[in-house]
Design an enzyme around this catalytic site. Structure first.
Site, PDB file in Angstrom:
ATOM      1  CG  ASP A  52     108.098  90.849  -5.587  1.00 37.71           C
ATOM      2  OD1 ASP A  52     107.288  90.311  -6.365  1.00 37.71           O
ATOM      3  OD2 ASP A  52     108.826  90.200  -4.809  1.00 37.71           O
ATOM      4  CG  HIS A  65     103.652  88.991  -8.396  1.00 39.17           C
ATOM      5  ND1 HIS A  65     104.035  87.903  -9.148  1.00 39.17           N
ATOM      6  CD2 HIS A  65     104.791  89.491  -7.856  1.00 39.17           C
ATOM      7  CE1 HIS A  65     105.352  87.747  -9.044  1.00 39.17           C
ATOM      8  NE2 HIS A  65     105.832  88.696  -8.270  1.00 39.17           N
ATOM      9  CG  HIS A  72     100.164  85.101  -1.460  1.00 36.18           C
ATOM     10  ND1 HIS A  72     100.192  83.937  -2.203  1.00 36.18           N
ATOM     11  CD2 HIS A  72     101.319  85.746  -1.727  1.00 36.18           C
ATOM     12  CE1 HIS A  72     101.329  83.888  -2.883  1.00 36.18           C
ATOM     13  NE2 HIS A  72     102.034  84.974  -2.616  1.00 36.18           N
ATOM     14  CG  LEU A 110     110.650  83.397  -0.983  1.00 35.73           C
ATOM     15  CD1 LEU A 110     110.199  82.091  -1.596  1.00 35.73           C
ATOM     16  CD2 LEU A 110     111.924  83.201  -0.160  1.00 35.73           C
ATOM     17  CB  ALA A 129     106.932  83.675  -0.447  1.00 38.67           C
ATOM     18  CG  HIS A 148     112.512  90.470  -6.270  1.00 32.64           C
ATOM     19  ND1 HIS A 148     113.499  89.528  -6.360  1.00 32.64           N
ATOM     20  CD2 HIS A 148     111.418  89.902  -6.832  1.00 32.64           C
ATOM     21  CE1 HIS A 148     113.026  88.452  -6.949  1.00 32.64           C
ATOM     22  NE2 HIS A 148     111.763  88.652  -7.250  1.00 32.64           N
ATOM     23  CG  HIS A 189     108.855  92.527  -9.824  1.00 29.34           C
ATOM     24  ND1 HIS A 189     109.861  91.671 -10.200  1.00 29.34           N
ATOM     25  CD2 HIS A 189     107.965  91.760  -9.162  1.00 29.34           C
ATOM     26  CE1 HIS A 189     109.585  90.450  -9.763  1.00 29.34           C
ATOM     27  NE2 HIS A 189     108.422  90.488  -9.122  1.00 29.34           N
ATOM     28  CG  HIS A 227     113.074  84.798  -8.172  1.00 18.20           C
ATOM     29  ND1 HIS A 227     112.003  85.308  -7.484  1.00 18.20           N
ATOM     30  CD2 HIS A 227     113.845  84.170  -7.257  1.00 18.20           C
ATOM     31  CE1 HIS A 227     112.117  84.985  -6.197  1.00 18.20           C
ATOM     32  NE2 HIS A 227     113.221  84.286  -6.038  1.00 18.20           N
ATOM     33  NE  ARG A 253      99.239  86.660  -6.467  1.00 22.09           N
ATOM     34  CZ  ARG A 253     100.527  86.401  -6.382  1.00 22.09           C
ATOM     35  NH1 ARG A 253     101.226  86.030  -7.430  1.00 22.09           N
ATOM     36  NH2 ARG A 253     101.168  86.510  -5.237  1.00 22.09           N
ATOM     37  CG  ASN A 306     104.121  84.559 -10.449  1.00 21.07           C
ATOM     38  OD1 ASN A 306     103.595  85.617 -10.807  1.00 21.07           O
ATOM     39  ND2 ASN A 306     104.447  84.326  -9.192  1.00 21.07           N
ATOM     40  CE  LYS A 340     111.123  87.148 -12.227  1.00 21.47           C
ATOM     41  NZ  LYS A 340     110.096  87.534 -11.286  1.00 21.47           N
TER      42      LYS A 340
HETATM   43  C1  NCD Z   1     105.863  86.347  -5.514  1.00 23.40           C
HETATM   44  C2  NCD Z   1     104.417  85.850  -5.700  1.00 23.40           C
HETATM   45  O1  NCD Z   1     103.722  85.686  -4.695  1.00 23.40           O
HETATM   46  O2  NCD Z   1     104.002  85.674  -6.825  1.00 23.40           O
HETATM   47  N1  NCD Z   1     106.239  86.169  -4.152  1.00 23.40           N
HETATM   48  C3  NCD Z   1     107.221  86.812  -3.502  1.00 23.40           C
HETATM   49  O3  NCD Z   1     107.504  86.457  -2.357  1.00 23.40           O
HETATM   50  N2  NCD Z   1     107.866  87.818  -4.045  1.00 23.40           N
HETATM   51  C4  NCD Z   1     106.751  85.615  -6.447  1.00 23.40           C
HETATM   52  C5  NCD Z   1     108.100  86.255  -6.579  1.00 23.40           C
HETATM   53  O4  NCD Z   1     108.260  87.337  -7.154  1.00 23.40           O
HETATM   54  O5  NCD Z   1     109.082  85.680  -6.062  1.00 23.40           O
HETATM   55 ZN    ZN Z   2     107.745  89.031  -7.850  1.00 18.18          ZN
END
Ligand code: NCD
Ligand code: ZN
Length: 361
Positions: free
Chosen positions: A256, A18, A260, A228, A272, A183, A16, A145, A20, A44, A108
């Site tokens: 996860d 991210h 950011h 989150l 988040a 998560h 899992h 999620h 970007r 996402n 997802k």
């Molecule tokens: C994730 C994100 O920033 O893309 N944020 C998070 O708090 N985990 C999105 C997600 O997995 O909920």
């Molecule tokens: Zn995530």
């Protein structure tokens, strides 16, 4: 068990992640590629990745950023595995395309509005019932999620309410659907997954194994611990440790890691997501060591996830040395910076340069 000076694991996978896109992605993806053989990349983006064609193009951009287009059949050090964003409008054809595309391995499910970039998420379960039926029939995995979004539900109860409500409903109506509850953060989710059939699994992040919600408020508001589903109370953390170190193959690694820009985290309305990719294995090793379960880390990090997804195990290894060090307090993130979860503290483990070829069986 006495603490070893070094710990060698089969090259692990992050189920899992991210990444970007664009220059930000190019900044962070080397961290994951240094640690993991494969990573399941979340869809996402803005706009979300909703088709196999988009996912394959995104995958190419990730590989180009790493400059690792290994020829077919060669040992490649890092392989992104892709997901599609399930929306109210996902066509049935897309399920069939996923089923026949080895690089795209799951859908997802984000309840609309649940988290970062989830505006295109599912607005009512019934709207995706035909698609879920097709996924169940074709053996395609659904990653969830697991939070309800109703504003009247307490933020700390959103996962537990999802488990007893929509999740139980999906499991009842699609009993053969392969699902990963992503998560997990609560006793309720761990208990539910444990009691579910073998084709239901869960990922657990380093932050939910290491921290309770106290971390969010120690001496003031700590935005880099905000993700989150939000961190929960200590008794839930203890249950997650128990699940992760239990040797139950349903529970496996998914960081996860969600970068950011520093400005959007340290803000009056902070985003988040915790960034952990630079030291993910080190953080998991810390959590497993504290539970006296370092001997279970290889299964959790390198075996159970691949087995769940029906993928071969990686063949290379990684070694963690018992060495105190402090990661930087910020990393490049395109033209901005990203502040990691490890802000301001030392780690007890450190990844050494990979030993093996990083291939797969
Ligand atoms: C994730 C994100 O920033 O893309 N944020 C998070 O708090 N985990 C999105 C997600 O997995 O909920
Ligand atoms: Zn995530």
């Amino acid at each position: 068990m006495p603490t070893p000076r070094a710990l060698t694991l089969t090259r692990p996978d992050d189920f899992h992640l991210h990444l970007r896109d664009g220059p930000a992605m190019a900044s962070v993806v080397p961290h994951t590629a240094a640690q993991f053989g494969r990573a399941l990349v979340m869809p996402n983006l803005k706009p979300p990745v909703t088709t196999v064609a988009q996912a394959l193009a995104y995958r190419e951009r990730i590989l180009a950023a790493l400059e690792q287009r290994a020829p077919e059949g060669a040992d490649s050090a890092f392989a992104p595995l892709m997901t599609l964003y399930l929306t109210d409008n996902t066509p049935l054809d897309e399920v069939a395309r996923v089923a026949e595309t080895p690089e795209v391995i799951a859908f997802k499910y984000y309840p609309a509005g649940a988290t970062t970039n989830s505006d295109s998420g599912v607005t009512a379960l019934e709207r995706v019932y035909r698609v879920l039926a097709a996924m169940e029939q074709q053996g395609v995995v659904l990653c969830l999620h697991g939070e309800v979004t109703s504003p009247e539900v307490d933020v700390f109860d959103r996962e537990a309410r999802f488990v007893e409500g929509p999740l139980a409903q999906i499991a009842r109506d699609f009993p053969a659907l392969r699902m990963v509850v992503e998560h997990i953060t609560t006793r309720e989710a761990a208990d539910w997954v444990e009691a579910a059939p073998a084709h239901v699994g869960a990922t657990i992040t380093p932050q939910h194994l290491l921290y309770s919600r106290n971390a969010l408020f120690t001496g003031g508001i700590r935005p880099h611990f905000y993700c989150l589903p939000v961190l929960k109370r200590e008794s839930h953390r203890q249950r997650l440790i128990e699940a992760a170190t239990s040797g139950n193959p349903k529970f496996f690694l998914g960081t996860d890691s969600a970068p950011h820009a520093k400005n959007s985290k340290e803000s009056c309305c902070g985003a988040a997501g915790c960034y952990s990719a630079h030291a993910a294995l080190e953080l998991y090793a810390e959590a497993f060591e504290a539970a006296d379960a370092l001997d279970r880390l290889d299964d959790f990090a390198s075996r159970f996830g691949a087995a769940f997804y029906g993928l071969p195990r990686n063949t290379g290894t990684v070694t963690l040395a018992r060495e105190t060090w402090s990661p930087p307090d910020a990393f490049a993130f395109g033209e901005e910076t990203v502040v990691p979860l490890t802000l301001g503290r030392a780690l007890a483990w450190r990844l050494r340069a990979p030993m093996g070829s990083g291939g797969r069986e």
